[in-house]
Design a protein around this motif. Structure first.
Motif, short mmCIF file in Angstrom:
data_model
loop_
_atom_site.label_atom_id
_atom_site.label_comp_id
_atom_site.label_asym_id
_atom_site.label_seq_id
_atom_site.Cartn_x
_atom_site.Cartn_y
_atom_site.Cartn_z
N LEU A 164 -3.55 3.25 -3.14
CA LEU A 164 -3.54 3.86 -4.47
C LEU A 164 -3.53 2.77 -5.53
N PHE A 165 -4.47 2.85 -6.45
CA PHE A 165 -4.48 1.98 -7.62
C PHE A 165 -4.01 2.80 -8.81
N GLU A 166 -3.05 2.27 -9.52
CA GLU A 166 -2.36 3.00 -10.58
C GLU A 166 -3.28 3.41 -11.72
N SER A 167 -2.95 4.55 -12.34
CA SER A 167 -3.59 4.93 -13.60
C SER A 167 -3.08 3.99 -14.68
N PHE A 175 0.37 2.14 -14.43
CA PHE A 175 0.27 0.69 -14.31
C PHE A 175 1.32 0.01 -15.19
N ILE A 176 1.41 0.45 -16.42
CA ILE A 176 2.37 -0.15 -17.35
C ILE A 176 3.79 0.13 -16.90
N GLU A 177 4.08 1.38 -16.56
CA GLU A 177 5.44 1.75 -16.16
C GLU A 177 5.85 1.06 -14.86
N LEU A 187 -1.14 -3.79 -9.22
CA LEU A 187 -2.31 -2.92 -9.38
C LEU A 187 -2.11 -1.60 -8.64
N GLY A 188 -1.41 -1.64 -7.53
CA GLY A 188 -1.21 -0.44 -6.72
C GLY A 188 -0.53 -0.78 -5.42
#
Length: 144
Positions: free
Chosen positions: A66-69, A73-75, A93-94
């Motif tokens: 999973l790559f973050e939205s 990503f920020i959180e 990144l994920g």
């Protein structure tokens, strides 16, 4: 290379055969807001490699990876930096479950995109010179 991997991801997602899932891409206004939030919350500037991924999808799943939205990503990066100062050198990144993390190592001159241990970021399992090469390795591992 970058266009090829993003085309490959889109085609895999559309085919429904592979476990590749996309979200809506970020529009120009969302990317502008992201730039502002990255600077104000993380002290970071958006890199073109990250913006290219967000223009395709705001979050990506390839099988269990999973790559973050943009928001996550920020959180995620804020939370990890608050827990341990070692994370200041990375952009997370994920992840792949609770086994691996995908990071961008800001202190490396080369091979900055890494697969590291989920619980021990210092354990580097794989290194890549671009996010596109990291994505290709994940697609190849899933025979996509």
């Amino acid at each position: 290379m970058s266009q090829d991997v993003y085309t490959r991801i889109e085609e895999a997602s559309r085919s429904g055969v592979a476990a590749v899932y996309l979200r809506q891409p970020c529009d120009a206004a969302s990317l502008e807001l992201l730039n502002h939030r990255l600077q104000s919350k993380l002290g970071e500037k958006s890199a073109e490699w990250y913006l290219n991924l967000l223009r395709l999808t705001d979050g990506l799943q390839i099988d269990n990876s999973l790559f973050e939205s943009a928001d996550d990503f920020i959180e995620t990066n804020l939370e990890h930096r608050a827990m341990n100062a070692v994370f200041n050198r990375y952009l997370i990144l994920g992840h792949k479950g609770n086994v691996d993390m995908y990071v961008y190592d800001k202190e490396r001159a080369e091979q900055q995109f890494c697969v590291v241990g989920f619980y021990s970021v210092q354990d580097v399992y794989q290194e890549y010179s671009s996010i596109e090469k990291l994505l290709v390795s994940l697609l190849d591992a899933e025979s996509v």
